[in-house]
Design an enzyme around this catalytic site. Sequence first.
Site, mmCIF file in Angstrom:
data_model
loop_
_atom_site.group_PDB
_atom_site.id
_atom_site.type_symbol
_atom_site.label_atom_id
_atom_site.label_comp_id
_atom_site.label_asym_id
_atom_site.label_seq_id
_atom_site.Cartn_x
_atom_site.Cartn_y
_atom_site.Cartn_z
ATOM 1 N N SER A 1 15.348 21.462 -15.811
ATOM 2 C CA SER A 1 14.161 22.270 -16.071
ATOM 3 C C SER A 1 14.603 23.536 -16.791
ATOM 4 C CB SER A 1 13.494 22.617 -14.739
ATOM 5 O OG SER A 1 12.751 23.804 -14.876
ATOM 6 N N HIS B 1 0.838 -1.215 0.000
ATOM 7 C CA HIS B 1 0.000 0.000 0.000
ATOM 8 C C HIS B 1 0.870 1.261 0.000
ATOM 9 C CE1 HIS B 1 -3.318 -2.692 1.328
ATOM 10 N NE2 HIS B 1 -2.366 -3.230 2.063
ATOM 11 N N GLU C 1 9.670 8.458 -16.824
ATOM 12 C CA GLU C 1 8.352 9.070 -17.066
ATOM 13 C C GLU C 1 7.861 8.764 -18.478
ATOM 14 O OE1 GLU C 1 7.823 13.127 -14.735
ATOM 15 O OE2 GLU C 1 9.790 12.989 -15.656
ATOM 16 N N LYS D 1 16.505 21.702 -10.584
ATOM 17 C CA LYS D 1 15.826 20.441 -10.873
ATOM 18 C C LYS D 1 16.612 19.455 -11.719
ATOM 19 C CE LYS D 1 11.762 19.652 -10.869
ATOM 20 N NZ LYS D 1 10.450 19.574 -11.520
#
Length: 468
Positions: free
Chosen positions: A287, A166, A300, A293
């Site tokens: 970024s 979970h 992804e 970043k």
Amino acid sequence: MAGTDGVTGGTGAGWSDRFEQGLHPFIERFNASIGFDITLLQEDLDGSVAHARMLGRCGLISSDESAALIEGLETIRREAAAGSFVPGLDDEDVHFAVERRLIALLGPLGKKLHTGRSRNDQVGTDLRLWLRRRIDGLDERLQRFQRALLHQALDHAETLIPGYTHLQRAQPLLLAHHLLAYVEMAQRDRERLADVRRRVNVSPLGAAALAGTPLPIDRRATAADLGFEGVYANSLDAVSDRDFTVEFAAAASLVMAHLSRLAEEVIVWASEEFGFVRLSDRCATGSSLMPQKKNPDVPELVRGKTGRVFGHLQGLLTMIKGLPLAYNKDFQEDKEALFDCVRTTEDCLEAMAIVFEEGLAFRPERLARAVQSDYANATDVADYLVGRGVPFREAYQLVGGLVKTCLEEGVLLRDLPLERWQALHPSFEADIHAAIDPRRVVEVRTSEGGTGHRRVREQLERWSALLL
Ligand code: ARG
């Protein structure tokens, strides 16, 4: 577009003299598959070479004619390699393009190639040959992906990582055990693809348009020549079976589902909150606005591309549903779906292999801190009591209460002094501290398939023998 070098000398691409008018230019484009089925060129040539050889051996053409047809087909192969074979829209598809060029090269003899054959069995042959080869390439990529995971697992044979259910801390694990779970999934993927390959590897060639042919062809000969393991027993089934595209898309979907799960883990692990891995500059991007970043674009994209393959599976199923026997033009739609499934799955496997080869590094200090800082050893406290005769459910309740108080006080189980343990239950002794140390907690899980070091070492050896 009404080419005079047309296959039959008719008005359009390859039609008989029944046709008087050329195609509407929009419809010509709408109908054509040459823009994508040129992908099948090598397989179309292979299939035609085998067919021409068989025609010669069966006496349907002379052996000189057979040899000349084969030489013509090889000329087209060379022209394609040199970039001088450039079919146009008016060729409609790769099959017509090759045949038309053959006729241009050989004259009337070229018109003998299509004896006892239809584009319907031809396209099925090409597609199976193409997919068979690409399945073999996928197996290689799956192995590379497995090896990349295995190398990380071998490097981390002693590293612990929190295990989750979970997405809540559950019990600590060996990182190697976690990574080997994906090696297992990839192995099932390989088995599934090998199974699909068996059904792909059957020849429809010689089924002709749908009913077979009165000509004395030898289907077994072309099948053997092309490396097929058998021939379709029913000509109708041969030209209208696209089950293998669906099966393949389903197998590819599971590959993608597995990659996507792993991709999600990498994304989560790379976050500041988890900090279990550091992404290397080789596989991460920045970024355009936020200078701090580093983004996990590769996993992804893998996660995102999964939807394409799932979508093709649905598309293919829907495409074949409701089609009467035998060939229907709907089948032309299988190609882009299949091609994209293959390319996407190949690319994603390669990308994730690279990520695990050189795109990330696990952070043992962060992992060690993580496994020390939770209550994931609570089950082991209960097991400790069970070992001293306390019924499990009673032990479970006791430990539940203890965790509650610890949470309120902000202390970890490992920091409790012995008096606290003994106040809870007289069976606790000084060895409780060792018993709940994460390393020990992992060590003792030696049931078959468990995360215990001994079991994981066995698995690392097994996979090393298989893959390295
Ligand atoms: N381009 C066609 C396809 O991909 C080839 C088969 C055409 N057959 C036919 N009867 N129109 O399916």
